[in-house]
Design an enzyme around this catalytic site. Structure first.
Site, PDB file in Angstrom:
ATOM      1  N   LYS A  65      -9.085  14.615 -51.725  1.00 31.71           N
ATOM      2  CA  LYS A  65      -9.218  15.112 -50.239  1.00 31.71           C
ATOM      3  C   LYS A  65      -7.776  15.182 -49.539  1.00 31.71           C
ATOM      4  O   LYS A  65      -6.941  14.272 -49.900  1.00 31.71           O
ATOM      5  CB  LYS A  65      -9.979  13.880 -49.404  1.00 31.71           C
ATOM      6  CG  LYS A  65     -11.246  14.010 -49.754  1.00 31.71           C
ATOM      7  CD  LYS A  65     -12.134  15.442 -49.248  1.00 31.71           C
ATOM      8  CE  LYS A  65     -12.238  15.517 -47.809  1.00 31.71           C
ATOM      9  NZ  LYS A  65     -13.315  14.506 -47.353  1.00 31.71           N
ATOM     10  N   SER A  81      -8.211  10.441 -48.737  1.00 32.34           N
ATOM     11  CA  SER A  81      -9.431   9.462 -48.766  1.00 32.34           C
ATOM     12  C   SER A  81      -9.382   8.322 -49.692  1.00 32.34           C
ATOM     13  O   SER A  81      -8.404   8.394 -50.692  1.00 32.34           O
ATOM     14  CB  SER A  81     -10.486  10.323 -49.103  1.00 32.34           C
ATOM     15  OG  SER A  81     -11.674   9.526 -49.671  1.00 32.34           O
ATOM     16  N   GLN A 133      -6.448   0.490  -7.434  1.00 33.89           N
ATOM     17  CA  GLN A 133      -5.524  -0.225  -8.636  1.00 33.89           C
ATOM     18  C   GLN A 133      -6.113   0.270  -9.613  1.00 33.89           C
ATOM     19  O   GLN A 133      -5.379   0.349 -10.721  1.00 33.89           O
ATOM     20  CB  GLN A 133      -5.479  -2.006  -8.414  1.00 33.89           C
ATOM     21  CG  GLN A 133      -4.804  -2.422  -9.443  1.00 33.89           C
ATOM     22  CD  GLN A 133      -4.717  -3.900  -9.338  1.00 33.89           C
ATOM     23  OE1 GLN A 133      -4.088  -4.373  -8.376  1.00 33.89           O
ATOM     24  NE2 GLN A 133      -5.260  -4.966  -9.998  1.00 33.89           N
ATOM     25  N   LYS A 162      -4.160   3.417 -12.295  1.00 33.36           N
ATOM     26  CA  LYS A 162      -3.373   3.465 -13.104  1.00 33.36           C
ATOM     27  C   LYS A 162      -3.463   3.550 -14.652  1.00 33.36           C
ATOM     28  O   LYS A 162      -2.970   4.152 -15.415  1.00 33.36           O
ATOM     29  CB  LYS A 162      -2.235   2.222 -12.905  1.00 33.36           C
ATOM     30  CG  LYS A 162      -1.568   1.904 -11.723  1.00 33.36           C
ATOM     31  CD  LYS A 162      -0.758   0.808 -11.228  1.00 33.36           C
ATOM     32  CE  LYS A 162      -0.755   0.645  -9.872  1.00 33.36           C
ATOM     33  NZ  LYS A 162      -2.179   0.690  -9.065  1.00 33.36           N
ATOM     34  N   THR A 200     -16.154  36.052 -33.104  1.00 32.63           N
ATOM     35  CA  THR A 200     -17.149  35.656 -31.802  1.00 32.63           C
ATOM     36  C   THR A 200     -18.294  34.861 -32.447  1.00 32.63           C
ATOM     37  O   THR A 200     -18.664  35.388 -33.472  1.00 32.63           O
ATOM     38  CB  THR A 200     -17.325  36.969 -31.102  1.00 32.63           C
ATOM     39  OG1 THR A 200     -18.072  37.709 -31.688  1.00 32.63           O
ATOM     40  CG2 THR A 200     -16.195  37.598 -30.584  1.00 32.63           C
ATOM     41  N   HIS A 201     -18.541  34.030 -31.783  1.00 31.45           N
ATOM     42  CA  HIS A 201     -19.847  33.272 -32.354  1.00 31.45           C
ATOM     43  C   HIS A 201     -19.768  32.537 -33.710  1.00 31.45           C
ATOM     44  O   HIS A 201     -20.554  32.247 -34.352  1.00 31.45           O
ATOM     45  CB  HIS A 201     -21.204  34.046 -32.408  1.00 31.45           C
ATOM     46  CG  HIS A 201     -21.486  34.864 -31.179  1.00 31.45           C
ATOM     47  ND1 HIS A 201     -22.207  34.528 -30.039  1.00 31.45           N
ATOM     48  CD2 HIS A 201     -20.769  36.010 -30.867  1.00 31.45           C
ATOM     49  CE1 HIS A 201     -22.256  35.410 -29.103  1.00 31.45           C
ATOM     50  NE2 HIS A 201     -21.448  36.313 -29.429  1.00 31.45           N
ATOM     51  N   ASN A 254       0.735  -1.296  -0.174  1.00 28.79           N
ATOM     52  CA  ASN A 254       0.085   0.129   0.086  1.00 28.79           C
ATOM     53  C   ASN A 254       0.983   1.304  -0.003  1.00 28.79           C
ATOM     54  O   ASN A 254       0.506   2.075  -0.724  1.00 28.79           O
ATOM     55  CB  ASN A 254      -1.069  -0.217   1.211  1.00 28.79           C
ATOM     56  CG  ASN A 254      -1.913  -1.114   1.194  1.00 28.79           C
ATOM     57  OD1 ASN A 254      -2.149  -1.800   0.060  1.00 28.79           O
ATOM     58  ND2 ASN A 254      -2.687  -1.432   2.226  1.00 28.79           N
ATOM     59  N   TYR A 265      -6.933   2.297   2.146  1.00 31.29           N
ATOM     60  CA  TYR A 265      -6.554   1.579   0.840  1.00 31.29           C
ATOM     61  C   TYR A 265      -7.629   0.477   0.696  1.00 31.29           C
ATOM     62  O   TYR A 265      -7.941  -0.258   1.456  1.00 31.29           O
ATOM     63  CB  TYR A 265      -5.206   0.796   0.765  1.00 31.29           C
ATOM     64  CG  TYR A 265      -4.865  -0.028  -0.502  1.00 31.29           C
ATOM     65  CD1 TYR A 265      -4.547   0.820  -1.505  1.00 31.29           C
ATOM     66  CD2 TYR A 265      -5.325  -1.201  -0.686  1.00 31.29           C
ATOM     67  CE1 TYR A 265      -4.353   0.180  -2.774  1.00 31.29           C
ATOM     68  CE2 TYR A 265      -5.104  -1.907  -2.111  1.00 31.29           C
ATOM     69  CZ  TYR A 265      -4.629  -1.277  -2.908  1.00 31.29           C
ATOM     70  OH  TYR A 265      -4.581  -1.621  -4.198  1.00 31.29           O
ATOM     71  N   GLU A 309      -7.807  16.540 -36.011  1.00 37.59           N
ATOM     72  CA  GLU A 309      -9.120  15.689 -35.768  1.00 37.59           C
ATOM     73  C   GLU A 309      -8.737  14.657 -34.353  1.00 37.59           C
ATOM     74  O   GLU A 309      -9.628  14.547 -33.669  1.00 37.59           O
ATOM     75  CB  GLU A 309      -9.667  14.980 -37.055  1.00 37.59           C
ATOM     76  CG  GLU A 309     -10.284  15.949 -37.832  1.00 37.59           C
ATOM     77  CD  GLU A 309     -10.593  15.169 -39.169  1.00 37.59           C
ATOM     78  OE1 GLU A 309     -11.676  15.124 -39.693  1.00 37.59           O
ATOM     79  OE2 GLU A 309      -9.612  14.683 -39.868  1.00 37.59           O
ATOM     80  N   ASN A 354      -7.001  15.412 -45.753  1.00 40.63           N
ATOM     81  CA  ASN A 354      -7.741  15.647 -44.171  1.00 40.63           C
ATOM     82  C   ASN A 354      -6.940  16.014 -43.098  1.00 40.63           C
ATOM     83  O   ASN A 354      -5.666  15.398 -42.805  1.00 40.63           O
ATOM     84  CB  ASN A 354      -8.208  14.451 -44.055  1.00 40.63           C
ATOM     85  CG  ASN A 354      -9.533  13.768 -45.122  1.00 40.63           C
ATOM     86  OD1 ASN A 354     -10.238  14.739 -45.728  1.00 40.63           O
ATOM     87  ND2 ASN A 354      -9.555  12.836 -45.297  1.00 40.63           N
TER      88      ASN A 354
HETATM   89  N1  ARG Z   1      -1.391  -3.614  -7.280  1.00 40.35           N
HETATM   90  C1  ARG Z   1      -1.939  -2.962  -6.043  1.00 40.35           C
HETATM   91  C2  ARG Z   1      -2.440  -1.638  -6.578  1.00 40.35           C
HETATM   92  O1  ARG Z   1      -2.101  -1.232  -7.694  1.00 40.35           O
HETATM   93  C3  ARG Z   1      -0.828  -2.904  -5.241  1.00 40.35           C
HETATM   94  C4  ARG Z   1      -1.301  -2.640  -3.960  1.00 40.35           C
HETATM   95  C5  ARG Z   1      -2.093  -3.812  -3.386  1.00 40.35           C
HETATM   96  N2  ARG Z   1      -2.259  -3.776  -1.850  1.00 40.35           N
HETATM   97  C6  ARG Z   1      -3.155  -4.961  -1.475  1.00 40.35           C
HETATM   98  N3  ARG Z   1      -3.337  -4.859  -0.218  1.00 40.35           N
HETATM   99  N4  ARG Z   1      -3.795  -5.695  -2.107  1.00 40.35           N
HETATM  100  O2  ARG Z   1      -3.268  -1.053  -5.879  1.00 40.35           O
END
Ligand code: ARG
Length: 455
Positions: A280, A274, A319, A322, A152-153, A107, A314, A287, A282
């Site tokens: 074309k 295109s 998790q 990420k 504007t607009h 953690n 926690y 975009e 593009n």
């Molecule tokens: N892979 C976990 C995460 O990204 C790491 C921490 C996990 N902790 C636990 N008590 N299971 O959050």
């Protein structure tokens, strides 16, 4: 992995549901850095010997080299980056490796890793923003005499230098840079030593660890430290705004490159054709940058929603922080780089810009200002110019084509010198208040930015 309390293997389905190694392997460098610093604290506390620390360092270094070379084998059954590295270390060096996790939990470990990772990314994104600013300033400088209608607009409003328009984005990206730097400052606090939730009965020198890892300070509440993802939210919010700014610029570029505007053409290297229509060309970069705003804003909402309602401290939900974070960081870095590249190849169609900005209606406000300078209250002047505009609409002509007699039939305040208002050069020179686009002001801003950006 869990030999003590557990008798059965993790179900295969749970294994693939819960693993994070497929994406958190990217934290390997930071995970190793954190472990190296942690082992120094363990040694200082007398929990491992100097030799054991050296074994840990050598083992981690070897593992790092293999990961870097793409030779390290990630194991899904070891769930995440932390256990993959630690298990391999222990396999290689034995008991010293098994001591590494003393007074540490995944953690506080993962909280440390993400902060270290994002800290570096903030610097990289800051550099990307600066590149983007430089590309905008370079284009503003290269095309410094080009005037276009400001809108504007999306209706023609008043004339501006193209450079003034571009420098508006330089301002936006500068605030973005400040926000990213500010987020970095707040994330640069060490959570390691907070353990799973309540620190540890084994007390380590956290200040020393912070110093080794380049953190400015250490967290003061272990429960907050393991469950805080504010710093990730802040960065995602800053990146969402970068995406919104890029998206608005994209929209301008797309309009300008259209047949209807024709203000710019984009280089072949940054456009696509295109499969069906041979004519074309593009503006895909713009975009895509505009389109990717959806996911970058989505990533912010995703993380906020994940965190909402989590009880202290926690929870495994975290998790899920990420992938949105990685995605926004990757997306913004790529968008900035490709956009800056595209701007370098922009060709301005001076004739089309000149034709558009020659619309004398753009100077209707200047005519009202002329009357104000003659002592007419602005609201009244506005109306007197409005009447002239109505007459033009009726006759299908522009303001300069009305005669002095036409004007004086509307108001005796109109004099022969009113026609000077339609001189675009003079009109631009008059806009010399701070922040307004007189040629002198725009040139000074270009110099200011060039110096500020080291371009
Ligand atoms: N892979 C976990 C995460 O990204 C790491 C921490 C996990 N902790 C636990 N008590 N299971 O959050």
């Amino acid at each position: 992995m869990w030999k003590g309390r557990f008798h059965e293997q993790t179900a295969d389905l749970l294994r693939s549901f819960s693993e994070s190694i497929s994406f958190d392997w990217r934290l390997w460098r930071h995970d190793i850095a954190g472990s190296l610093a942690h082992s120094a604290a363990l040694e200082k506390a007398g929990l491992i010997s100097k030799d054991e620390r050296a074994q840990i360092a050598a083992g981690l270094e070897q593992i790092g080299a293999e990961i870097e070379a793409g030779k390290f084998e990630w194991k899904v059954e070891l769930e995440d980056i932390h256990m993959n590295i630690e298990a391999e270390l222990t396999k290689r060096i034995g008991p010293a490796g098994a001591k590494l996790h003393t007074a540490r939990s995944r953690n506080d470990q993962v909280a440390t890793d993400i902060r270290l990772f994002l800290r570096d990314e903030c610097v990289a994104i800051g550099a990307g923003l600066r590149e983007m600013q430089r590309a905008l300033v370079a284009l503003a400088e290269r095309e410094k005499d080009v005037l276009i209608p400001g809108y504007t607009h999306l209706q023609r409003a008043q004339p501006v230098y193209l450079g003034h328009h571009l420098l508006a984005y330089v301002e936006m990206f500068d605030r973005d840079r400040q926000r990213v730097a500010d987020a970095r400052r707040r994330m640069n606090v060490l959570p390691l030593g907070s353990g799973a939730i309540a620190g540890s009965t084994i007390v380590l020198d956290r200040e020393m660890v912070a110093k080794m890892l380049g953190f400015d300070s250490i967290t003061q509440n272990s429960m907050d430290a393991v469950s805080d993802r504010d710093f990730a939210v802040e960065l995602l919010a800053a990146l969402a705004l970068v995406a919104v700014h890029l998206s608005r610029l994209s929209e301008d570029v797309i309009l300008w490159a259209s047949g209807e505007f024709g203000f710019v053409s984009l280089s072949d290297a940054y456009t696509t054709g295109s499969s069906l229509m041979p004519q074309k060309k593009n503006p895909d970069v713009a975009e895509l940058a505009r389109g990717k705003t959806g996911r970058v804003v989505g990533n912010l909402v995703s993380l906020l929603t994940t965190l909402k309602g989590l009880p202290m401290t926690y929870n495994r939900d975290m998790q899920e922080d990420k992938e949105p974070v990685f995605d926004s960081v990757d997306t913004i870095k790529a968008s900035l780089a490709v956009f800056a590249g595209m701007l370098g190849g922009v060709k301005v169609n001076a004739a089309a810009c000149a034709a558009a900005v020659a619309d004398p209606m753009l100077l209707a406000t200047d005519l009202a200002d002329y009357l104000v300078n003659r002592g007419v209250p602005f609201r009244h002047a506005h109306e007197l110019v409005g009447k002239a505009v109505a007459l033009c609409t009726q006759r299908g002509c522009g303001l300069p084509q009305l005669s002095l007699a036409d004007y004086q039939a509307i108001s005796p305040e109109y004099r022969a010198d009113l026609f000077d208002c339609f001189d675009l050069k003079k009109a631009m020179a008059a806009r010399k208040g701070t922040g307004a686009p007189s040629p002198g002001n725009v040139a000074a801003q270009i110099v200011r930015w060039r110096e500020a950006l080291g371009a």
